[in-house]
Design a protein around this motif. Sequence first.
Motif, PDB file in Angstrom:
ATOM      1  N   MET A   1      48.187   6.917  17.125  1.00 23.59           N
ATOM      2  CA  MET A   1      47.056   8.199  16.596  1.00 23.59           C
ATOM      3  C   MET A   1      45.552   7.010  16.287  1.00 23.59           C
ATOM      4  N   TYR A   2      46.562   5.710  15.167  1.00 22.65           N
ATOM      5  CA  TYR A   2      45.267   4.832  15.333  1.00 22.65           C
ATOM      6  C   TYR A   2      45.229   3.934  15.355  1.00 22.65           C
ATOM      7  N   ASP A   3      43.778   2.782  15.216  1.00 23.59           N
ATOM      8  CA  ASP A   3      44.078   1.109  15.080  1.00 23.59           C
ATOM      9  C   ASP A   3      42.586   0.748  15.120  1.00 23.59           C
ATOM     10  N   LYS A   4      42.417   0.052  14.989  1.00 23.67           N
ATOM     11  CA  LYS A   4      41.298  -0.531  13.631  1.00 23.67           C
ATOM     12  C   LYS A   4      39.622  -0.002  14.643  1.00 23.67           C
ATOM     13  N   HIS A   5      39.924   0.940  15.436  1.00 26.26           N
ATOM     14  CA  HIS A   5      38.544   0.961  15.730  1.00 26.26           C
ATOM     15  C   HIS A   5      38.472   2.387  16.036  1.00 26.26           C
ATOM     16  N   ASN A   6      38.893   2.985  15.882  1.00 22.86           N
ATOM     17  CA  ASN A   6      39.756   4.827  16.162  1.00 22.86           C
ATOM     18  C   ASN A   6      40.468   5.089  15.850  1.00 22.86           C
ATOM     19  N   ASN A   7      40.450   7.107  15.453  1.00 27.43           N
ATOM     20  CA  ASN A   7      41.239   7.339  14.866  1.00 27.43           C
ATOM     21  C   ASN A   7      40.893   8.313  16.251  1.00 27.43           C
ATOM     22  N   TYR A   8      42.483   8.635  16.314  1.00 26.05           N
ATOM     23  CA  TYR A   8      42.544   9.558  17.327  1.00 26.05           C
ATOM     24  C   TYR A   8      43.514  10.898  17.421  1.00 26.05           C
ATOM     25  N   THR A   9      43.365  11.546  18.398  1.00 23.42           N
ATOM     26  CA  THR A   9      43.925  12.871  17.354  1.00 23.42           C
ATOM     27  C   THR A   9      46.216  12.724  18.438  1.00 23.42           C
ATOM     28  N   GLU A  10      46.549  13.741  17.517  1.00 22.27           N
ATOM     29  CA  GLU A  10      48.244  13.817  17.712  1.00 22.27           C
ATOM     30  C   GLU A  10      48.000  14.080  19.522  1.00 22.27           C
ATOM     31  N   ALA A  11      46.820  14.886  19.544  1.00 19.78           N
ATOM     32  CA  ALA A  11      47.334  15.514  20.778  1.00 19.78           C
ATOM     33  C   ALA A  11      46.341  14.484  22.399  1.00 19.78           C
ATOM     34  N   TYR A  12      45.958  13.795  22.007  1.00 23.69           N
ATOM     35  CA  TYR A  12      45.378  12.744  22.418  1.00 23.69           C
ATOM     36  C   TYR A  12      46.830  11.109  22.376  1.00 23.69           C
ATOM     37  N   ALA A  13      46.748  11.228  21.368  1.00 18.54           N
ATOM     38  CA  ALA A  13      47.569  10.678  21.687  1.00 18.54           C
ATOM     39  C   ALA A  13      49.532  10.642  22.416  1.00 18.54           C
ATOM     40  N   ARG A  14      49.589  11.759  22.236  1.00 19.79           N
ATOM     41  CA  ARG A  14      50.831  11.802  22.970  1.00 19.79           C
ATOM     42  C   ARG A  14      50.537  11.437  24.627  1.00 19.79           C
ATOM     43  N   THR A  15      49.399  12.447  24.620  1.00 19.45           N
ATOM     44  CA  THR A  15      48.960  11.572  26.342  1.00 19.45           C
ATOM     45  C   THR A  15      49.095  10.568  26.371  1.00 19.45           C
ATOM     46  N   ARG A  16      48.320   9.484  25.687  1.00 16.30           N
ATOM     47  CA  ARG A  16      48.730   8.348  26.340  1.00 16.30           C
ATOM     48  C   ARG A  16      49.990   7.806  25.783  1.00 16.30           C
ATOM     49  N   VAL A  17      51.033   8.773  24.942  1.00 20.97           N
ATOM     50  CA  VAL A  17      52.458   8.266  24.562  1.00 20.97           C
ATOM     51  C   VAL A  17      53.282   8.360  26.074  1.00 20.97           C
ATOM     52  N   LYS A  18      53.200   9.500  26.668  1.00 23.61           N
ATOM     53  CA  LYS A  18      53.149  10.215  27.969  1.00 23.61           C
ATOM     54  C   LYS A  18      53.420   9.429  29.058  1.00 23.61           C
ATOM     55  N   SER A  19      51.606   8.717  28.691  1.00 24.64           N
ATOM     56  CA  SER A  19      51.030   7.610  29.894  1.00 24.64           C
ATOM     57  C   SER A  19      52.083   6.955  29.964  1.00 24.64           C
ATOM     58  N   HIS A  20      52.607   5.851  28.361  1.00 23.40           N
ATOM     59  CA  HIS A  20      53.157   4.542  28.657  1.00 23.40           C
ATOM     60  C   HIS A  20      54.985   5.180  28.944  1.00 23.40           C
ATOM     61  N   THR A  21      55.605   5.773  28.413  1.00 25.70           N
ATOM     62  CA  THR A  21      56.863   6.439  29.269  1.00 25.70           C
ATOM     63  C   THR A  21      56.887   6.221  30.789  1.00 25.70           C
ATOM     64  N   ARG A  22      56.166   6.768  31.857  1.00 28.64           N
ATOM     65  CA  ARG A  22      55.431   7.133  32.925  1.00 28.64           C
ATOM     66  C   ARG A  22      55.787   5.816  32.802  1.00 28.64           C
ATOM     67  N   GLN A  23      54.629   4.917  33.478  1.00 31.90           N
ATOM     68  CA  GLN A  23      54.775   3.557  33.337  1.00 31.90           C
ATOM     69  C   GLN A  23      56.400   2.969  33.213  1.00 31.90           C
ATOM     70  N   TRP A  24      56.702   2.917  32.121  1.00 35.11           N
ATOM     71  CA  TRP A  24      58.320   2.039  31.827  1.00 35.11           C
ATOM     72  C   TRP A  24      59.009   2.824  33.477  1.00 35.11           C
ATOM     73  N   GLN A  25      59.081   3.942  33.271  1.00 43.13           N
ATOM     74  CA  GLN A  25      59.823   4.644  34.622  1.00 43.13           C
ATOM     75  C   GLN A  25      59.456   4.300  36.081  1.00 43.13           C
ATOM     76  N   ALA A  26      57.893   3.759  35.745  1.00 43.05           N
ATOM     77  CA  ALA A  26      57.950   3.555  37.258  1.00 43.05           C
ATOM     78  C   ALA A  26      58.386   2.373  37.624  1.00 43.05           C
ATOM     79  N   LEU A  27      58.076   1.310  36.189  1.00 40.92           N
ATOM     80  CA  LEU A  27      58.355   0.032  36.618  1.00 40.92           C
ATOM     81  C   LEU A  27      60.244  -0.038  36.843  1.00 40.92           C
TER      82      LEU A  27
END
Length: 639
Positions: free
Chosen positions: A428-454
């Motif tokens: 949700m936050y890094d030095k460049h941006n404040n992200y919305t929670e909805a967008y952050a959850r989309t990122r998290v889902k993308s990350h977990t899918r990536q690890w499952q695919a590996l």
Amino acid sequence: MPPSPVRLAAFVVVVFAESSNHHPPTGAPDLAGLAGKCLLQRSSDSGGPAASRSFSDAQHGCIGTYLQKVEALAPRSASHLRQRRWGGRSRQRHGNSLLQAPTAAPPVLGAGFSSTGTMSLALFMKQIGFKPHHPKHKSHEWPDAFWAQIVSAGSHGSLETCNNILNDLDFAQAFSAGFDSILGAPAAHYFLDFYAVSPSSKVILTTRPTEDWILASSHGRIEDLAVPLQSPCGATHADVDLKVAAQLWEAHHDLVRCVVPRQNLLEFSLSDGAMVDSARIAQFLGRTLEWPIPFPRIGESQEFGAAPGESTTLPKKLAVCITGQLGRLELDSKIRNIIRPAMKAGMEVRVALVMDPRAETVYVHRPLGTLFTQILETGANQSYKVVDGPFKNLWDAANAMPHGVSVIFDPFAPEGFQVDDRYLPYQMYDKHNNYTEAYARTRVKSHTRQWQALDRCWDQLGQFGFEDMDYLLRIRDDDYILNSFVPSGPAKRGLRVPPCMTCHGMNDRLAMAVGSDAARLYLSSPLDKMRYHFGDVLATHRARTDETLNPESVQLDVALLNNLSVDPLDADSLSFATARYVSDGSQLFTCLPSYQRECSANATWDRLMARSFLVKAEQSWDAITWHVNGTQMQCFKEA
């Protein structure tokens, strides 16, 4: 001693009673001239009915015709085959009683010899839920004692001893560990034994044109391989010339076609470049495919061994793991600059293509519909829109793969998993941006899918029997490879990763693992650690940095937890960038972001500039303005 008239008469009554309900395949031979030759097959032993009594009168005729052909080609072998009791001491198994599970269907029997696609068939059957028994897919459940008896039967130098061993063997033992199908050599050499044990089984006969088989055989070292014959009992290709072996090969195919009722037999041939109808195989086996699955391709260059005079040094093994989404997949550069050069260098290359086949492609950056503009020399603007790539299903990808490469196609639709709550705030936050929670959850889902695919990719390479690879190249779906690269160098266990786009960790788009253990940990450990040991990952991360925790840092933290060395894979060795497809409404173009020049050697990027045109983003999107403002891409049309 011949059977008594009383016993023989009684047995004939039983045979005709059984055959009255059997519907032989069209073309079954006339039995009149064969009755005397099959008496030994119809006899009973003191233990009860022989397993060969599961054959009908017409099927015995098929066997008799086969024995006549063998007698003309290899008389010594034919004489001992007439003493065989098909199925050994097994009793006929009806329906589901053969398997451990009481509701299981009869096992599927493969009747094809080596080099006819039996490994590919075993892989495909695993993909659709079967547990096939194949000699090159050995597991800890493998019934070694049973197969050891078969192998030893032909090692005594005596046909009589071999027959005694086989006739006393319980062929149902092959299914003792719950296998529901049996494929490949030496199973095909004992097809009649397994079919006698389970005559209601469905049978798959894999073949290839005889001339292709002769050519492959003549180029390999096959002297020690069993001749294509039922119960070879030690007979090898050294005992017959190649022409006779080819005729025995064809006689076996005729035997299977004659013995098995048409409704229970599926035959397909692996002719050069042919695409096998995997949906037809699945339908025959009673399975429905949720997603189209191309039939796996297993190269058979190693099937017969090296040809006389050729080096017997085993080739280096390269596994290529391509993961991601089908809509984003780029293949041309991967084939041109990774797969073909490795094959040309003599490496054994196997590719696992693990693709999410769902139509809804997810883009975190430069999503679908994003507009880019090219300023033409006239001063006018040409607009382009981000679109999905050319691959609509895995069959499209299969058609793009070069002949001779081994590939398994895996339509994998990961759903993600619940990651530790402590991971979300980092998204949700890094030095460049404040992200919305909805967008952050989309990122998290993308990350977990990536690890499952590996993790899935490691599983697919294991299905290949390729756990002993020398090198692994993991490449993301949208990676565009800019130069030819063949892995080489000393086998130092560990990872080599491009030193660009590290994001406080290590590049998660592309990596090379050296050694099978490093490959296993690289592919499977991120899922395990993030799912079950997040605390260890977080502690490792906090010990080295206070920067954000993201997929790049997770990969590095997990590598450190596993004591894997991480060395740079510099751009002079391997240049790449992330590809997007854009369309001007009529043509498809491949585009690479200009800011990813850091992952390319200067000369390589200069060559790209010379054949491409520049486009600029017309707008920003969501919260990731720092990625978008001023974003430029170099676009080109693939030849």
